[in-house]
Write a protein that holds these residues in place. Structure first.
Motif, PDB file in Angstrom:
ATOM      1  N   VAL A 259       0.860  -1.178   0.000  1.00 24.32           N
ATOM      2  CA  VAL A 259       0.000   0.000   0.000  1.00 24.32           C
ATOM      3  C   VAL A 259       0.899   1.231   0.000  1.00 24.32           C
ATOM      4  O   VAL A 259       1.746   1.361   0.888  1.00 24.32           O
ATOM      5  CB  VAL A 259      -0.909   0.017   1.242  1.00 24.32           C
ATOM      6  N   PRO A 260       0.747   2.113  -0.982  1.00 27.29           N
ATOM      7  CA  PRO A 260       1.574   3.321  -1.009  1.00 27.29           C
ATOM      8  C   PRO A 260       1.329   4.171   0.234  1.00 27.29           C
ATOM      9  O   PRO A 260       0.200   4.229   0.738  1.00 27.29           O
ATOM     10  CB  PRO A 260       1.100   4.055  -2.267  1.00 27.29           C
ATOM     11  N   GLY A 261       2.371   4.798   0.739  1.00 23.61           N
ATOM     12  CA  GLY A 261       2.236   5.565   1.967  1.00 23.61           C
ATOM     13  C   GLY A 261       2.848   6.943   1.877  1.00 23.61           C
ATOM     14  O   GLY A 261       3.355   7.353   0.823  1.00 23.61           O
ATOM     15  N   ARG A 262       2.762   7.638   2.985  1.00 29.60           N
ATOM     16  CA  ARG A 262       3.350   8.964   3.120  1.00 29.60           C
ATOM     17  C   ARG A 262       4.841   8.886   2.802  1.00 29.60           C
ATOM     18  O   ARG A 262       5.490   7.897   3.146  1.00 29.60           O
ATOM     19  CB  ARG A 262       3.265   9.432   4.577  1.00 29.60           C
ATOM     20  N   ASN A 263       5.391   9.923   2.213  1.00 32.11           N
ATOM     21  CA  ASN A 263       6.838  10.012   2.065  1.00 32.11           C
ATOM     22  C   ASN A 263       7.424   8.891   1.210  1.00 32.11           C
ATOM     23  O   ASN A 263       8.614   8.591   1.324  1.00 32.11           O
ATOM     24  CB  ASN A 263       7.496   9.914   3.452  1.00 32.11           C
ATOM     25  N   GLY A 264       6.584   8.208   0.437  1.00 30.96           N
ATOM     26  CA  GLY A 264       7.092   7.094  -0.364  1.00 30.96           C
ATOM     27  C   GLY A 264       7.366   5.839   0.431  1.00 30.96           C
ATOM     28  O   GLY A 264       7.976   4.906  -0.072  1.00 30.96           O
ATOM     29  N   ILE A 265       6.944   5.812   1.696  1.00 32.72           N
ATOM     30  CA  ILE A 265       7.171   4.619   2.514  1.00 32.72           C
ATOM     31  C   ILE A 265       5.952   3.708   2.409  1.00 32.72           C
ATOM     32  O   ILE A 265       4.897   3.995   2.961  1.00 32.72           O
ATOM     33  CB  ILE A 265       7.452   5.001   3.977  1.00 32.72           C
TER      34      ILE A 265
ATOM     35  N   THR B 103       3.684   0.185   2.781  1.00 35.60           N
ATOM     36  CA  THR B 103       3.471  -0.919   3.716  1.00 35.60           C
ATOM     37  C   THR B 103       3.407  -2.200   2.901  1.00 35.60           C
ATOM     38  O   THR B 103       2.522  -2.373   2.068  1.00 35.60           O
ATOM     39  CB  THR B 103       2.159  -0.709   4.488  1.00 35.60           C
TER      40      THR B 103
END
Lengths: 329, 329
Positions: A145-151, A153
């Motif tokens: 799952v794409p996340g904040r800041n390119g981080i 999950t």
């Protein structure tokens, strides 16, 4: 098609490479034209994990033993033959498994889900990789799952895989059921992959590691001919009728570059389903494509390890609330 | 100690390096002997993150601009002066922050929590690092739960840090409140660190990266004298009274090796508290050490962003269940 099995009690065959020593150890197999393709731990101690082809007319083949680059403590989940085109000599067998990631940061451990691939008609090499797969390639199957800041999950632990066949047998739709590798955060995700993405990864650049101090990087050098991972078939020019005739250079490159640089990303670059409520352990998936009045639907059937009579969670809810429904949803 | 502040309306000073342009941007500061040490974004666009020393008699100092090796999109959380010994010239200032991890796998993004450290009496270099920190070092502050297969669950986003002072001012106990970096799995952990672990990491091996294709590895070569990161003090032999006299070789090494190889691990190698129920966002921590009849306890006070009158979760629970207590715990 009715299959009738019966025990041939007078006939004994060596089971090595066909079934695991330990019946509870991870195992996958598929029978194609009388040839048995397996992924299993073949020894008593559960150390020798390999992909095998045994049984019939063709030479017995396996992955090299003791090669952590090929398979590092794998868990085998599924295997399928998916043709690339009308030329049967180009048929490929895909193995779905998880393993310890060799390309992850050196100081940390990680498990990745992989798709491995061999040519069904692989005959091994002539001077190198004798009776070993000469067309084995693998890459990472990503479900995140794409996340904040390119981080992102990541759900890295493949639990099950299902191939939804379409009218075009070259292009089934692949459904993967994934778990997290963390023991603190448990959650499941279902990701969908198209064969176009799978083929693009295997036709893309190879990963390359110059030495122990280097990280796995994009290989930008010359790729030998025939391209490592491609089959001895008419479609590939017809120059070679068996992998045994492949030039040493090509076999050597294949041996040292089993990993592709690009991972396989899911459709829409995210899961179609994420469950993080921690209620159940999801174990198996099956998918049915149905036509409804307002269009086509893919219905997911997801199996849990929940046994109704024995679920303590269910019991507890039932006792306290007297509303079983509320606890089950 | 009563402090009385009053506005000196006739006096203007340049604020650059002392406070951020944007009051909502991340910021940490500590005043030591009239010198202001800060971590902040000093420019209008919020791009120039740096550690500064400004104000008084000593030269203004900062980290090199545009150096992603030093600070990569940091979030500043705290700063403290912690003496190493009785020699004031050996005093060190510690900065706690998060940043994008340069040593993580190249293809993925990651945020790590860091402890950065400078000598309070740093004067910068003479020919290199002029008016820049010549004693800056940093390392990773780990807060993770050990898991199956060696796969740890990391809490990488530092929210707050608290120093519990003990009788020995050289050895406060460090409490860190951490969040996850995932937007799917939210959870908090509190980890405790002893100064012995912090000093061991900074006195340990440096991380080294030979070139772009290499990964960060253990530096095994010769370390120059004085050891990069050590202060110009009597304790360190008294050969140098200012970092300006440090040999070029030592300054050059410090500049290219800001990262230590070993991370700082918490006491017992795991958090003392893990919260994954997702009820609250934990924002701040304070700790009180109390003596009870049966021994010493550390009481944790953890602040949330919860405002009682405005919590929709609380509202909902209250309406449905009429048992507010059950929802708040």
């Amino acid at each position: 098609m009715d299959h009738l099995f019966q025990l041939e009690s007078h006939k004994f065959e060596r089971g090595r490479g066909r079934c695991p020593f330990d019946p509870s150890s991870s195992f996958t197999s598929i029978l194609i034209g009388g040839e048995l393709f397996t992924g299993l731990y073949s020894d008593y101690w559960g150390r020798d994990a390999a992909l095998f082809r045994t049984m019939n007319r063709m030479a017995h083949l396996r992955t090299e033993p003791d090669s952590e680059r090929l398979l590092k403590e794998p868990k085998f989940v599924g295997s399928y033959m998916i043709p690339d085109n009308e030329d049967h000599d180009d048929n490929k067998v895909y193995f779905f498994f998880t393993e310890k990631a060799l390309e992850a940061e050196t100081s940390t451990h990680a498990i990745y889900t992989r798709v491995g691939r061999v040519c069904a008609n692989d005959m091994g090499g002539q001077r190198m990789l004798v009776n070993k797969w000469s067309t084995f390639l693998k890459t990472r199957l990503v479900c995140s799952v794409p996340g904040r800041n390119g981080i992102d999950t990541h759900f890295d632990e493949l639990e099950d895989v299902f191939l939804l066949q379409t009218r075009d047998n070259k292009n089934p739709v692949i459904f993967g059921l994934f778990n997290t590798t963390s023991n603190i955060f448990r959650g499941y995700a279902v990701c969908v992959y198209h064969m176009a993405s799978v083929r693009a990864a295997f036709n893309g650049p190879y990963a390359h590691k110059e030495g122990p101090e280097y990280h796995w990087a994009l290989y930008e050098g010359k790729v030998p001919y025939p391209r490592p991972g491609s089959c001895a078939s008419k479609v590939n020019g017809g120059l070679y009728t068996t992998t045994k005739d492949y030039p040493d250079e090509a076999v050597h490159f294949a041996r040292s570059h089993p990993l592709m640089y690009q991972p396989i990303k899911p459709v829409h670059k995210r899961p179609i389903l994420v469950k993080t409520d921690g209620k159940y352990n999801l174990k198996q998936i099956a998918v049915d494509r149905v036509e409804a009045e307002d269009g086509q639907y893919d219905v997911l059937f997801i199996g849990t390890d929940h046994r109704r009579g024995y679920d303590p969670e269910f019991e507890k809810c039932n006792t306290i609330n007297h509303i079983a429904q509320g606890c089950l949803n």
